[in-house]
Design an enzyme around this catalytic site. Structure first.
Site, mmCIF file in Angstrom:
data_model
loop_
_atom_site.group_PDB
_atom_site.id
_atom_site.type_symbol
_atom_site.label_atom_id
_atom_site.label_comp_id
_atom_site.label_asym_id
_atom_site.label_seq_id
_atom_site.Cartn_x
_atom_site.Cartn_y
_atom_site.Cartn_z
ATOM 1 N N PRO B 220 0.780 -1.242 0.000
ATOM 2 C CG PRO B 220 0.013 -0.956 2.191
ATOM 3 C CD PRO B 220 0.822 -1.876 1.339
ATOM 4 C CB CYS B 221 4.352 2.155 0.513
ATOM 5 S SG CYS B 221 5.061 0.854 -0.483
#
Lengths: 237, 274
Positions: B220-221
């Site tokens: 998800p970064c």
């Protein structure tokens, strides 16, 4: 050397002499008391959370067949471990600094973190990690990267370094109340790195000094059936 | 016993740590080198401004809760219930997730554009060899038939990144999961320039945060930055965030968002029969 697959090369070499040669190249896995051990947990965390009362040396069973892939992650190579390690660090920095520190680092810094950790080079690791531990004086991190193991299950909640009501540094006890507001500290032991810190320890300080190399605090909360008088001394809020 | 003191004007404020000498572990070596940089007293702390500046993502409730109300728009789905169901404790951010399961032809998951290329395949550089051999095996074994796999997609809200995260598993009829290499080949296609190093930081196995079981996940970064270019907090409704996000991350993983959904979002009335 925090993760099992980083330390089990010799174990594999030893056992492959004794097993069916067809199995020798299969993925190895380890269990304790019939429960497969998740390699993505730091070794000590698994011990603290699941078998803290066990006598040392810790006796585990090695397998080469029937990899329980629905229960534990595969570990095809060191890249898998690096991926897991780096994503923990990124997540921790996202909590601490909205990712600003890790994202402004270059790839070579990320690589140095991994190599320093992999090869057990304290100075190499900390020369980069210290930047991940910086915070504004008097304010602490934005959130504390913390995992709490309650009833053998991991939980993650947002924990602030400064308590809203007391306007003081959040203590370990207050942080644990975020996970379970009904926690009775007379019936549990709170363990990290195999030790029991005082419940009054500020969680910000713990995050800076007692985090694992993945930049997370891993705190095991263990139920006890009986508690001795001595254990109760330092415990009450 | 080693004790550390941080003093304030009016009170003594200490934390003490007992370190058992039988349990010397390398992993705590750095923490036993107790730094003298103690926590500063709080008198001069600037109070945190209330952190409600315009967030770039909708909050958890507005983000995930509307999704199950969508009726199936695809004509291929015969189930008249919602596409996505909520599981777990809805009231707790960390304890609930959305799930969608379906059965697909494996051939459909391996992109059809790469299927046509495979028939006339010329093995190019050495770097492509490992990708090619994996996909050829998959294709030859499974893709020529209507071989089916079960797909399970979960959407979980990440409190660390304040974005939704996709977790998924694809399993054969006997319960065994697709391997990492197989999922990677699905995701990046055949003649892809995406390196293995990049893939390790994009798609890998993790423990599902609620179920605590192995799932593949898209890291998800980068979601926040990606969605910043596609969705605007003040202009677009929360539901469109989720649809946009799902179509971007799920698109390469067999999660097709039907066109009718886009039409539904564009017009306020619901389509007939839903």
């Amino acid at each position: 050397m925090m993760y099992f697959p980083l330390v089990t090369d010799k174990v594999r070499k030893h056992f492959t002499q004794y097993i069916n040669p067809e199995s020798a190249n299969k993925e190895m896995w380890i269990d304790f008391n019939g429960q497969p051990i998740k390699w993505n947990y730091p070794i000590g965390v698994w011990f603290d959370a699941f078998c803290f009362e066990s006598p040392l040396p810790w006796t585990v069973t090695v397998h080469f067949e029937d990899y329980p892939e629905t229960k534990i992650l595969h570990c095809p190579s060191k890249d898998a471990i690096k991926s897991h390690f780096m994503s923990s660090i990124k997540e921790a920095d996202s909590l601490k600094h909205k990712g600003q520190v890790i994202n402004t680092m270059q790839d070579k810094d990320h690589h140095q973190l991994w190599l320093g950790f992999l090869n057990d080079k304290f100075d190499q690791f900390w020369s980069v990690n210290k930047r991940l531990m910086e915070s504004t004086a008097g304010e602490g991190f934005r959130n504390i990267p913390i995992k709490c193991y309650l009833n053998e299950k991991p939980f993650q909640k947002l924990v602030k370094p400064i308590d809203d009501t007391t306007e003081n540094w959040t203590t370990l006890q207050e942080a644990l109340f975020e996970f379970d507001p009904k926690l009775n500290f007379n019936e549990v032991r709170v363990i990290t790195h195999g030790i029991e810190p005082s419940l009054k320890t500020p969680i910000q300080w713990m995050s800076e000094h007692l985090s694992y190399p993945d930049n997370f605090l891993h705190i095991a909360v263990i139920n006890t059936n009986t508690t001795s008088h001595d254990a109760n001394q330092d415990r009450t809020a | 016993m080693e004790t550390v003191y941080a003093s304030r004007e009016n009170s003594l404020f200490h934390s003490s740590i007992a370190i058992s000498h039988e349990r010397k572990k390398e992993s705590i070596r750095q923490s036993t080198t107790l730094r003298t940089n103690l926590l500063k007293p709080l008198e001069h702390r600037v109070p945190h401004q209330s952190i409600r500046h315009a967030t770039s993502t909708p909050n958890y409730v507005s983000l995930l809760h509307p999704l199950p109300q969508l009726r199936p728009f695809s004509p291929h789905i015969t189930d008249s219930g919602p596409l996505w169901k909520v599981y777990g404790n809805r009231e707790q951010i960390g304890d609930s997730y959305l799930k969608h399961t379906c059965v697909k032809r494996l051939a459909d998951l391996i992109e059809s554009d790469s299927n046509t290329e495979s028939q006339t395949e010329e093995s190019s550089s050495a770097a492509q060899l490992s990708q090619d051999s994996v996909e050829t095996e998959l294709e030859s074994t499974y893709c020529k038939t209507d071989y089916l796999v079960k797909c399970e997609y979960h959407v979980v809200y990440s409190v660390s990144y304040s974005v939704p995260v996709l977790y998924f598993n694809i399993s054969h009829a006997n319960g065994s999961l697709l391997t990492l290499n197989e999922v990677w080949s699905m995701f990046r296609g055949k003649k892809s320039l995406i390196t293995d190093a990049d893939m390790w930081s994009t798609l890998s196995q993790q423990d599902h945060p609620v179920l605590n079981l192995p799932f593949f996940t898209i890291h998800p970064c980068h979601t926040s930055r990606l969605m910043g270019t596609l969705w605007n907090y003040s202009r677009d409704p929360p539901l469109s965030y989720l649809i946009t996000w799902l179509s971007v991350v799920g698109g390469r993983l067999g999660l097709k968002v039907p066109n009718e959904l886009g039409l539904y979002l564009a017009s306020p009335e619901k389509p007939e029969g839903s």
